[in-house]
Design a protein around this motif. Structure first.
Motif, PDB file in Angstrom:
ATOM      1  N   LEU A 101       0.822  -1.209   0.000  1.00 23.41           N
ATOM      2  CA  LEU A 101       0.000   0.000   0.000  1.00 23.41           C
ATOM      3  C   LEU A 101       0.856   1.258   0.000  1.00 23.41           C
ATOM      4  N   GLU A 102       2.010   1.194   0.660  1.00 25.75           N
ATOM      5  CA  GLU A 102       2.913   2.350   0.663  1.00 25.75           C
ATOM      6  C   GLU A 102       3.532   2.592  -0.714  1.00 25.75           C
ATOM      7  N   SER A 103       3.812   1.503  -1.438  1.00 24.74           N
ATOM      8  CA  SER A 103       4.484   1.638  -2.736  1.00 24.74           C
ATOM      9  C   SER A 103       3.531   1.489  -3.921  1.00 24.74           C
ATOM     10  N   SER A 104       2.249   1.187  -3.655  1.00 22.12           N
ATOM     11  CA  SER A 104       1.247   0.937  -4.710  1.00 22.12           C
ATOM     12  C   SER A 104       1.718  -0.143  -5.678  1.00 22.12           C
ATOM     13  N   ASN A 105       2.302  -1.213  -5.119  1.00 24.60           N
ATOM     14  CA  ASN A 105       2.860  -2.300  -5.918  1.00 24.60           C
ATOM     15  C   ASN A 105       1.933  -3.514  -5.811  1.00 24.60           C
ATOM     16  N   SER A 106       1.319  -3.875  -6.928  1.00 24.79           N
ATOM     17  CA  SER A 106       0.364  -4.984  -6.921  1.00 24.79           C
ATOM     18  C   SER A 106       1.054  -6.342  -6.772  1.00 24.79           C
ATOM     19  N   ASP A 107       2.310  -6.457  -7.203  1.00 27.80           N
ATOM     20  CA  ASP A 107       3.030  -7.726  -7.041  1.00 27.80           C
ATOM     21  C   ASP A 107       3.305  -8.016  -5.566  1.00 27.80           C
ATOM     22  N   VAL A 108       3.656  -6.990  -4.814  1.00 29.85           N
ATOM     23  CA  VAL A 108       3.899  -7.155  -3.383  1.00 29.85           C
ATOM     24  C   VAL A 108       2.589  -7.494  -2.679  1.00 29.85           C
ATOM     25  N   LEU A 109       1.494  -6.844  -3.099  1.00 24.44           N
ATOM     26  CA  LEU A 109       0.184  -7.155  -2.519  1.00 24.44           C
ATOM     27  C   LEU A 109      -0.216  -8.586  -2.843  1.00 24.44           C
ATOM     28  N   SER A 110       0.091  -9.030  -4.038  1.00 21.00           N
ATOM     29  CA  SER A 110      -0.214 -10.407  -4.432  1.00 21.00           C
ATOM     30  C   SER A 110       0.530 -11.403  -3.542  1.00 21.00           C
ATOM     31  N   ASP A 111       1.802 -11.149  -3.287  1.00 22.67           N
ATOM     32  CA  ASP A 111       2.581 -12.021  -2.396  1.00 22.67           C
ATOM     33  C   ASP A 111       2.017 -12.001  -0.978  1.00 22.67           C
ATOM     34  N   ALA A 112       1.588 -10.832  -0.524  1.00 24.28           N
ATOM     35  CA  ALA A 112       1.001 -10.721   0.809  1.00 24.28           C
ATOM     36  C   ALA A 112      -0.288 -11.534   0.898  1.00 24.28           C
ATOM     37  N   LEU A 113      -1.099 -11.473  -0.131  1.00 22.54           N
ATOM     38  CA  LEU A 113      -2.355 -12.221  -0.127  1.00 22.54           C
ATOM     39  C   LEU A 113      -2.118 -13.732  -0.203  1.00 22.54           C
ATOM     40  N   VAL A 114      -1.042 -14.134  -0.840  1.00 24.09           N
ATOM     41  CA  VAL A 114      -0.673 -15.562  -0.848  1.00 24.09           C
ATOM     42  C   VAL A 114      -0.345 -16.016   0.575  1.00 24.09           C
ATOM     43  N   ASN A 115       0.323 -15.156   1.338  1.00 24.38           N
ATOM     44  CA  ASN A 115       0.611 -15.492   2.737  1.00 24.38           C
ATOM     45  C   ASN A 115      -0.672 -15.574   3.566  1.00 24.38           C
ATOM     46  N   LEU A 116      -1.633 -14.698   3.293  1.00 26.74           N
ATOM     47  CA  LEU A 116      -2.917 -14.770   3.996  1.00 26.74           C
ATOM     48  C   LEU A 116      -3.639 -16.064   3.642  1.00 26.74           C
ATOM     49  N   LYS A 117      -3.573 -16.460   2.366  1.00 23.86           N
ATOM     50  CA  LYS A 117      -4.175 -17.727   1.944  1.00 23.86           C
ATOM     51  C   LYS A 117      -3.520 -18.900   2.668  1.00 23.86           C
ATOM     52  N   SER A 118      -2.198 -18.858   2.794  1.00 22.81           N
ATOM     53  CA  SER A 118      -1.484 -19.929   3.495  1.00 22.81           C
ATOM     54  C   SER A 118      -1.878 -19.981   4.962  1.00 22.81           C
ATOM     55  N   HIS A 119      -2.062 -18.815   5.567  1.00 25.87           N
ATOM     56  CA  HIS A 119      -2.511 -18.753   6.966  1.00 25.87           C
ATOM     57  C   HIS A 119      -3.869 -19.434   7.114  1.00 25.87           C
ATOM     58  N   HIS A 120      -4.808 -19.062   6.259  1.00 26.49           N
ATOM     59  CA  HIS A 120      -6.153 -19.632   6.340  1.00 26.49           C
ATOM     60  C   HIS A 120      -6.142 -21.128   6.016  1.00 26.49           C
ATOM     61  N   LYS A 121      -5.344 -21.531   5.055  1.00 30.66           N
ATOM     62  CA  LYS A 121      -5.248 -22.945   4.692  1.00 30.66           C
ATOM     63  C   LYS A 121      -4.706 -23.760   5.857  1.00 30.66           C
ATOM     64  N   PHE A 122      -3.669 -23.255   6.533  1.00 28.70           N
ATOM     65  CA  PHE A 122      -3.097 -23.942   7.688  1.00 28.70           C
ATOM     66  C   PHE A 122      -4.141 -24.092   8.787  1.00 28.70           C
ATOM     67  N   LEU A 123      -4.878 -23.014   9.074  1.00 26.50           N
ATOM     68  CA  LEU A 123      -5.908 -23.073  10.109  1.00 26.50           C
ATOM     69  C   LEU A 123      -7.030 -24.031   9.722  1.00 26.50           C
ATOM     70  N   GLY A 124      -7.410 -24.043   8.451  1.00 29.79           N
ATOM     71  CA  GLY A 124      -8.462 -24.959   7.999  1.00 29.79           C
ATOM     72  C   GLY A 124      -8.049 -26.413   8.139  1.00 29.79           C
ATOM     73  N   ILE A 125      -6.832 -26.736   7.737  1.00 33.16           N
ATOM     74  CA  ILE A 125      -6.341 -28.120   7.864  1.00 33.16           C
ATOM     75  C   ILE A 125      -6.236 -28.505   9.330  1.00 33.16           C
ATOM     76  N   THR A 126      -5.779 -27.575  10.165  1.00 32.22           N
ATOM     77  CA  THR A 126      -5.702 -27.847  11.605  1.00 32.22           C
ATOM     78  C   THR A 126      -7.084 -28.123  12.173  1.00 32.22           C
ATOM     79  N   ALA A 127      -8.087 -27.352  11.765  1.00 32.25           N
ATOM     80  CA  ALA A 127      -9.452 -27.566  12.243  1.00 32.25           C
ATOM     81  C   ALA A 127      -9.965 -28.944  11.825  1.00 32.25           C
ATOM     82  N   ILE A 128      -9.685 -29.351  10.594  1.00 34.80           N
ATOM     83  CA  ILE A 128     -10.115 -30.674  10.123  1.00 34.80           C
ATOM     84  C   ILE A 128      -9.450 -31.776  10.952  1.00 34.80           C
TER      85      ILE A 128
END
Length: 153
Positions: A101-128
């Motif tokens: 958001l500071e640099s208005s870089n969509s590639d960096v935001l994309s990488d950040a969202l991949v980390n959020l997806k990994s966080h949610h995926k880890f929590l989902g597998i743990t819940a299962i």
């Protein structure tokens, strides 16, 4: 032919991402502090449990606690190690989103969202896994209770 989709974020989306990053940073810092406390507790329990006698009434004979006391500290450390990964992914999301958001870089935001997806995926597998363990434990208790009831008749 190259398909180029450009996503443009309005002010509300940027504000929501900025607020999300702040809360995720706060939660990840709390998580890292919690992991540190779990490791300290695991080391303390390992030392404290090893100093306890196996069974004082029976001399050196091993009681029920003696068989598992060595694993208490190890369990805390293993749980802390497992807890590290979702907290790390959350931290990477928070820092990446802030940088994007500071640099208005969509590639960096994309990488950040991949980390959020990994966080949610880890929590989902743990819940299962946890729900599956609960189901197996409940089935085991029912079978044990049925065998005990039939043996008592």
């Amino acid at each position: 032919m190259e398909n180029q989709n450009n996503l443009v974020l309005n002010d509300q989306a940027v504000a929501a991402l900025r607020e999300s990053a702040k809360w995720c940073m706060f939660l990840s810092i709390l998580g890292f502090i919690g992991i540190a406390f779990m490791i300290i507790a695991g080391l303390f329990m390992s030392v404290a449990m090893s100093a306890m006698p196996d069974n004082p009434e029976l001399g050196s004979a091993m009681g029920p606690l003696g068989a598992i006391k060595a694993y208490f500290g190890i369990m805390y450390i293993v749980i802390a190690a497992l807890y590290f990964f979702p907290i790390y992914y959350l931290f990477k999301y928070a820092t990446g989103t802030k940088r994007a958001l500071e640099s208005s870089n969509s590639d960096v935001l994309s990488d950040a969202l991949v980390n959020l997806k990994s966080h949610h995926k880890f929590l989902g597998i743990t819940a299962i896994v946890v729900i599956s363990l609960y189901i197996f434990i409940i089935i085991g208790v029912i079978i044990f209770a049925a065998k005990m009831a039939s043996a008592g008749m």
